[in-house]
Design an enzyme around this catalytic site. Structure first.
Site, short mmCIF file in Angstrom:
data_model
loop_
_atom_site.label_atom_id
_atom_site.label_comp_id
_atom_site.label_asym_id
_atom_site.label_seq_id
_atom_site.Cartn_x
_atom_site.Cartn_y
_atom_site.Cartn_z
N ASN A 10 0.88 -1.18 0.00
CA ASN A 10 0.00 0.00 0.00
C ASN A 10 0.91 1.22 0.00
O ASN A 10 1.51 1.55 1.02
CB ASN A 10 -0.89 -0.02 1.26
CG ASN A 10 -1.72 1.24 1.39
OD1 ASN A 10 -1.76 2.08 0.48
ND2 ASN A 10 -2.38 1.39 2.54
N LYS A 12 0.16 4.22 -0.25
CA LYS A 12 -0.48 5.40 0.37
C LYS A 12 -0.28 6.63 -0.54
O LYS A 12 -0.24 6.49 -1.76
CB LYS A 12 0.03 5.61 1.79
CG LYS A 12 -0.13 4.33 2.63
CD LYS A 12 0.09 4.52 4.09
CE LYS A 12 -0.12 3.19 4.82
NZ LYS A 12 0.01 3.29 6.25
N HIS A 98 -9.40 1.36 4.94
CA HIS A 98 -8.13 1.51 5.67
C HIS A 98 -8.36 2.43 6.86
O HIS A 98 -9.14 3.38 6.78
CB HIS A 98 -7.05 2.08 4.72
CG HIS A 98 -5.69 1.99 5.31
ND1 HIS A 98 -5.24 2.88 6.27
CD2 HIS A 98 -4.69 1.11 5.12
CE1 HIS A 98 -4.01 2.54 6.63
NE2 HIS A 98 -3.65 1.48 5.94
N GLU A 100 -6.71 4.78 7.94
CA GLU A 100 -6.48 6.20 7.63
C GLU A 100 -7.70 6.82 6.96
O GLU A 100 -8.00 7.99 7.19
CB GLU A 100 -5.21 6.33 6.76
CG GLU A 100 -3.96 6.07 7.60
CD GLU A 100 -2.79 5.46 6.86
OE1 GLU A 100 -2.78 5.46 5.62
OE2 GLU A 100 -1.88 4.95 7.54
N GLU A 168 -5.06 -4.72 10.62
CA GLU A 168 -4.01 -3.72 10.81
C GLU A 168 -4.30 -2.96 12.11
O GLU A 168 -5.10 -2.01 12.11
CB GLU A 168 -4.00 -2.72 9.65
CG GLU A 168 -3.76 -3.36 8.30
CD GLU A 168 -3.21 -2.36 7.28
OE1 GLU A 168 -2.11 -2.62 6.78
OE2 GLU A 168 -3.85 -1.33 7.04
N GLY A 174 2.96 2.29 10.85
CA GLY A 174 3.97 3.34 10.71
C GLY A 174 4.71 3.67 12.00
O GLY A 174 5.40 4.68 12.08
N SER A 214 3.74 -2.12 10.35
CA SER A 214 5.18 -2.22 10.58
C SER A 214 5.78 -3.57 10.20
O SER A 214 6.68 -4.07 10.87
CB SER A 214 5.51 -1.88 12.05
OG SER A 214 5.15 -0.53 12.33
P1 13P Z 1 3.26 0.41 7.66
O1 13P Z 1 3.76 -0.87 7.02
O2 13P Z 1 3.98 1.62 7.18
O3 13P Z 1 3.18 0.29 9.14
O4 13P Z 1 1.75 0.61 7.13
C1 13P Z 1 0.86 -0.43 7.20
C2 13P Z 1 -0.37 -0.06 6.46
O5 13P Z 1 -1.12 0.81 6.87
C3 13P Z 1 -0.64 -0.77 5.21
O6 13P Z 1 -1.94 -0.54 4.76
#
Ligand code: 13P
Length: 255
Positions: A10, A12, A98, A100, A168, A174, A214
Protein backbone atom coordinates in the site's frame (compact mmCIF):
# COMPACT_ATOMS: atom_id res chain seq x y z
CA UNK A 1 -6.50 -25.75 3.55
CA UNK A 2 -3.74 -24.12 1.58
CA UNK A 3 -4.22 -20.42 1.08
CA UNK A 4 -1.79 -18.73 -1.31
CA UNK A 5 -0.09 -15.91 0.54
CA UNK A 6 -0.70 -12.39 -0.72
CA UNK A 7 2.13 -9.86 -0.43
CA UNK A 8 0.53 -6.47 -0.91
CA UNK A 9 2.07 -3.01 -0.98
CA UNK A 10 0.00 0.00 0.00
CA UNK A 11 1.96 2.97 -1.28
CA UNK A 12 -0.48 5.40 0.37
CA UNK A 13 -0.01 9.03 -0.80
CA UNK A 14 3.57 8.52 -1.97
CA UNK A 15 5.29 8.67 -5.30
CA UNK A 16 5.61 11.05 -8.22
CA UNK A 17 5.72 9.75 -11.77
CA UNK A 18 9.43 8.91 -12.03
CA UNK A 19 9.87 7.20 -8.66
CA UNK A 20 6.56 5.33 -8.95
CA UNK A 21 7.59 3.88 -12.30
CA UNK A 22 11.07 2.99 -10.96
CA UNK A 23 9.59 1.24 -7.94
CA UNK A 24 7.15 -0.74 -10.08
CA UNK A 25 9.88 -1.73 -12.54
CA UNK A 26 12.15 -2.82 -9.70
CA UNK A 27 9.42 -4.97 -8.14
CA UNK A 28 8.46 -6.43 -11.53
CA UNK A 29 12.06 -7.45 -12.23
CA UNK A 30 12.48 -9.14 -8.84
CA UNK A 31 9.18 -11.01 -9.09
CA UNK A 32 10.04 -12.17 -12.62
CA UNK A 33 13.38 -13.43 -11.32
CA UNK A 34 11.53 -15.62 -8.81
CA UNK A 35 10.13 -17.70 -11.69
CA UNK A 36 7.09 -19.27 -10.15
CA UNK A 37 6.70 -17.56 -6.79
CA UNK A 38 4.71 -19.34 -4.11
CA UNK A 39 2.88 -16.10 -3.30
CA UNK A 40 0.65 -13.65 -5.09
CA UNK A 41 1.89 -10.05 -5.36
CA UNK A 42 -0.11 -6.84 -5.36
CA UNK A 43 0.86 -3.16 -5.49
CA UNK A 44 -1.58 -0.35 -4.70
CA UNK A 45 -0.17 2.99 -5.85
CA UNK A 46 -2.05 6.29 -5.63
CA UNK A 47 -4.70 6.85 -8.32
CA UNK A 48 -2.34 9.13 -10.28
CA UNK A 49 0.15 6.30 -10.81
CA UNK A 50 -2.20 3.43 -11.64
CA UNK A 51 -1.85 3.67 -15.42
CA UNK A 52 1.96 4.10 -15.59
CA UNK A 53 2.51 1.45 -12.91
CA UNK A 54 0.30 -0.97 -14.86
CA UNK A 55 2.57 -0.42 -17.85
CA UNK A 56 5.74 -0.79 -15.77
CA UNK A 57 4.52 -4.12 -14.37
CA UNK A 58 3.95 -5.64 -17.80
CA UNK A 59 4.92 -9.29 -17.98
CA UNK A 60 5.32 -9.71 -14.22
CA UNK A 61 2.89 -11.57 -11.98
CA UNK A 62 2.08 -8.51 -9.90
CA UNK A 63 -1.53 -7.41 -9.59
CA UNK A 64 -2.60 -3.77 -9.55
CA UNK A 65 -4.90 -2.32 -6.92
CA UNK A 66 -6.32 1.03 -5.89
CA UNK A 67 -6.56 2.41 -2.36
CA UNK A 68 -10.24 3.35 -2.38
CA UNK A 69 -13.31 3.47 -4.61
CA UNK A 70 -16.71 5.16 -4.58
CA UNK A 71 -19.77 2.91 -4.51
CA UNK A 72 -21.49 4.57 -7.47
CA UNK A 73 -20.88 3.56 -11.06
CA UNK A 74 -20.58 7.18 -12.22
CA UNK A 75 -22.15 10.58 -11.69
CA UNK A 76 -21.97 13.73 -9.62
CA UNK A 77 -19.27 12.80 -7.08
CA UNK A 78 -16.50 15.33 -7.54
CA UNK A 79 -13.08 13.95 -6.76
CA UNK A 80 -14.20 10.33 -6.49
CA UNK A 81 -13.27 7.30 -8.59
CA UNK A 82 -15.69 4.50 -9.45
CA UNK A 83 -15.03 0.75 -9.41
CA UNK A 84 -15.61 0.60 -13.17
CA UNK A 85 -12.98 3.27 -13.77
CA UNK A 86 -10.50 1.20 -11.77
CA UNK A 87 -11.41 -1.96 -13.66
CA UNK A 88 -10.98 -0.04 -16.90
CA UNK A 89 -7.42 0.90 -15.87
CA UNK A 90 -6.47 -2.71 -15.25
CA UNK A 91 -6.96 -2.89 -11.49
CA UNK A 92 -8.02 -6.22 -10.06
CA UNK A 93 -7.99 -5.23 -6.38
CA UNK A 94 -9.13 -2.30 -4.23
CA UNK A 95 -8.17 -1.60 -0.62
CA UNK A 96 -11.22 -0.45 1.34
CA UNK A 97 -11.78 0.85 4.85
CA UNK A 98 -8.13 1.51 5.67
CA UNK A 99 -7.87 3.00 9.16
CA UNK A 100 -6.48 6.20 7.63
CA UNK A 101 -9.66 6.56 5.57
CA UNK A 102 -11.85 5.59 8.50
CA UNK A 103 -10.12 8.36 10.50
CA UNK A 104 -9.48 11.07 7.88
CA UNK A 105 -12.75 10.65 5.96
CA UNK A 106 -15.00 9.29 8.71
CA UNK A 107 -15.71 6.12 6.75
CA UNK A 108 -18.15 3.88 8.59
CA UNK A 109 -18.51 0.11 8.41
CA UNK A 110 -21.73 0.69 6.50
CA UNK A 111 -20.00 2.80 3.85
CA UNK A 112 -17.14 0.32 3.48
CA UNK A 113 -19.70 -2.46 3.05
CA UNK A 114 -21.48 -0.51 0.32
CA UNK A 115 -18.21 0.20 -1.47
CA UNK A 116 -17.16 -3.45 -1.23
CA UNK A 117 -20.45 -4.67 -2.71
CA UNK A 118 -20.08 -2.20 -5.60
CA UNK A 119 -16.49 -3.30 -6.24
CA UNK A 120 -17.49 -6.97 -6.23
CA UNK A 121 -20.31 -6.22 -8.66
CA UNK A 122 -17.77 -4.56 -10.95
CA UNK A 123 -15.54 -7.64 -10.81
CA UNK A 124 -12.92 -6.23 -8.44
CA UNK A 125 -11.50 -8.02 -5.43
CA UNK A 126 -11.41 -6.10 -2.18
CA UNK A 127 -8.92 -5.94 0.67
CA UNK A 128 -11.10 -4.86 3.59
CA UNK A 129 -9.13 -3.38 6.48
CA UNK A 130 -9.97 -3.71 10.15
CA UNK A 131 -8.05 -3.13 13.37
CA UNK A 132 -8.21 -1.66 16.85
CA UNK A 133 -6.75 1.55 18.25
CA UNK A 134 -4.26 1.52 21.12
CA UNK A 135 -6.98 2.53 23.54
CA UNK A 136 -9.16 -0.36 22.42
CA UNK A 137 -6.24 -2.81 22.64
CA UNK A 138 -5.40 -1.63 26.16
CA UNK A 139 -9.04 -2.04 27.16
CA UNK A 140 -8.87 -5.67 26.00
CA UNK A 141 -11.25 -5.01 23.13
CA UNK A 142 -9.13 -5.88 20.07
CA UNK A 143 -11.07 -9.01 19.13
CA UNK A 144 -14.44 -7.38 19.79
CA UNK A 145 -13.59 -4.35 17.61
CA UNK A 146 -12.40 -6.54 14.74
CA UNK A 147 -15.51 -8.69 15.03
CA UNK A 148 -17.76 -5.64 14.75
CA UNK A 149 -15.78 -4.28 11.82
CA UNK A 150 -16.00 -7.58 9.95
CA UNK A 151 -19.71 -7.95 10.61
CA UNK A 152 -20.35 -4.38 9.48
CA UNK A 153 -17.85 -3.90 6.65
CA UNK A 154 -17.91 -7.22 4.81
CA UNK A 155 -20.91 -7.72 2.50
CA UNK A 156 -23.10 -10.75 3.25
CA UNK A 157 -22.47 -12.04 -0.26
CA UNK A 158 -18.66 -11.79 0.01
CA UNK A 159 -16.67 -14.90 -0.85
CA UNK A 160 -13.08 -16.07 -0.49
CA UNK A 161 -12.69 -15.40 -4.22
CA UNK A 162 -13.55 -11.69 -4.03
CA UNK A 163 -12.53 -10.65 -0.51
CA UNK A 164 -9.34 -10.47 1.52
CA UNK A 165 -9.30 -9.20 5.11
CA UNK A 166 -6.38 -7.12 6.38
CA UNK A 167 -5.91 -6.92 10.15
CA UNK A 168 -4.01 -3.72 10.81
CA UNK A 169 -3.85 -2.60 14.44
CA UNK A 170 -3.95 1.21 14.17
CA UNK A 171 -1.19 1.59 16.77
CA UNK A 172 1.16 -0.63 14.73
CA UNK A 173 0.84 1.36 11.50
CA UNK A 174 3.97 3.34 10.71
CA UNK A 175 5.17 3.15 14.32
CA UNK A 176 7.61 0.24 14.26
CA UNK A 177 5.49 -1.39 16.97
CA UNK A 178 4.13 -4.85 16.27
CA UNK A 179 1.87 -7.03 18.41
CA UNK A 180 3.39 -10.26 19.68
CA UNK A 181 3.03 -13.24 17.37
CA UNK A 182 0.57 -14.73 19.86
CA UNK A 183 -1.57 -11.59 19.79
CA UNK A 184 -1.58 -11.51 15.99
CA UNK A 185 -2.58 -15.17 15.78
CA UNK A 186 -5.28 -14.68 18.41
CA UNK A 187 -6.96 -11.92 16.39
CA UNK A 188 -6.58 -13.71 13.05
CA UNK A 189 -8.04 -16.95 14.40
CA UNK A 190 -10.92 -15.01 15.99
CA UNK A 191 -11.56 -13.21 12.68
CA UNK A 192 -11.73 -16.52 10.86
CA UNK A 193 -14.36 -17.71 13.33
CA UNK A 194 -16.42 -14.57 12.74
CA UNK A 195 -16.07 -15.06 8.98
CA UNK A 196 -17.22 -18.67 9.33
CA UNK A 197 -20.38 -17.55 11.10
CA UNK A 198 -21.04 -14.79 8.61
CA UNK A 199 -20.02 -16.38 5.30
CA UNK A 200 -19.88 -20.10 6.02
CA UNK A 201 -16.96 -22.35 6.88
CA UNK A 202 -15.96 -22.96 3.27
CA UNK A 203 -15.40 -19.28 2.60
CA UNK A 204 -13.76 -18.65 5.96
CA UNK A 205 -11.25 -21.45 5.47
CA UNK A 206 -10.29 -20.19 2.04
CA UNK A 207 -10.35 -16.44 2.77
CA UNK A 208 -6.99 -14.77 3.20
CA UNK A 209 -6.43 -12.68 6.30
CA UNK A 210 -3.39 -10.42 5.94
CA UNK A 211 -1.48 -8.78 8.76
CA UNK A 212 -0.46 -5.14 8.36
CA UNK A 213 1.41 -2.72 10.60
CA UNK A 214 5.18 -2.22 10.58
CA UNK A 215 5.90 -5.38 8.60
CA UNK A 216 9.61 -5.40 7.69
CA UNK A 217 12.02 -8.00 6.29
CA UNK A 218 13.18 -8.68 9.86
CA UNK A 219 9.77 -9.65 11.28
CA UNK A 220 8.19 -11.13 8.14
CA UNK A 221 9.21 -14.71 8.77
CA UNK A 222 7.73 -14.88 12.25
CA UNK A 223 4.50 -13.08 11.37
CA UNK A 224 3.86 -14.76 8.04
CA UNK A 225 4.43 -18.26 9.32
CA UNK A 226 1.56 -18.01 11.81
CA UNK A 227 -1.23 -20.45 10.92
CA UNK A 228 -3.93 -17.85 10.24
CA UNK A 229 -1.73 -15.16 8.67
CA UNK A 230 -2.04 -15.40 4.89
CA UNK A 231 0.14 -12.53 3.78
CA UNK A 232 0.94 -8.93 4.55
CA UNK A 233 -0.34 -5.47 3.74
CA UNK A 234 2.80 -3.36 3.75
CA UNK A 235 3.03 0.41 3.95
CA UNK A 236 6.45 2.02 4.46
CA UNK A 237 8.49 -1.03 3.51
CA UNK A 238 6.60 -1.39 0.22
CA UNK A 239 8.23 1.81 -1.04
CA UNK A 240 11.66 0.18 -1.31
CA UNK A 241 12.17 -2.70 -3.71
CA UNK A 242 14.68 -4.43 -1.42
CA UNK A 243 12.39 -4.27 1.61
CA UNK A 244 9.23 -5.33 -0.21
CA UNK A 245 11.00 -8.24 -1.90
CA UNK A 246 12.92 -9.02 1.31
CA UNK A 247 9.61 -9.45 3.13
CA UNK A 248 8.37 -11.79 0.38
CA UNK A 249 11.54 -13.83 0.41
CA UNK A 250 11.59 -14.12 4.19
CA UNK A 251 7.98 -15.27 4.02
CA UNK A 252 9.05 -18.12 1.75
CA UNK A 253 7.57 -16.75 -1.48
CA UNK A 254 10.64 -17.43 -3.61
CA UNK A 255 11.06 -21.09 -2.62
P1 13P B 1 3.26 0.41 7.66
O1 13P B 1 3.76 -0.87 7.02
O2 13P B 1 3.98 1.62 7.18
O3 13P B 1 3.18 0.29 9.14
O4 13P B 1 1.75 0.61 7.13
C1 13P B 1 0.86 -0.43 7.20
C2 13P B 1 -0.37 -0.06 6.46
O5 13P B 1 -1.12 0.81 6.87
C3 13P B 1 -0.64 -0.77 5.21
O6 13P B 1 -1.94 -0.54 4.76
Amino acid sequence: MARKKLIAGNWKMNGLMADGIDLAKGIAAEVKAMGKPACEFLVCPPFTLLAPVKKALRGAKVALGAQDAHFAEKGAHTGDISPLMLKDLGCTYVILGHSERRADHHESNELVNKKAAACHAAGLKTVICIGETLEQREAGKAVEVCREQILGSVPDAATAADTVIAYEPVWAIGTGKVPTAADVEEVHAACRKVLAKKLGKGNANKMRILYGGSVKPGNAKELLSLPDVDGALIGGASLKVADFIGIAKNAGCAE
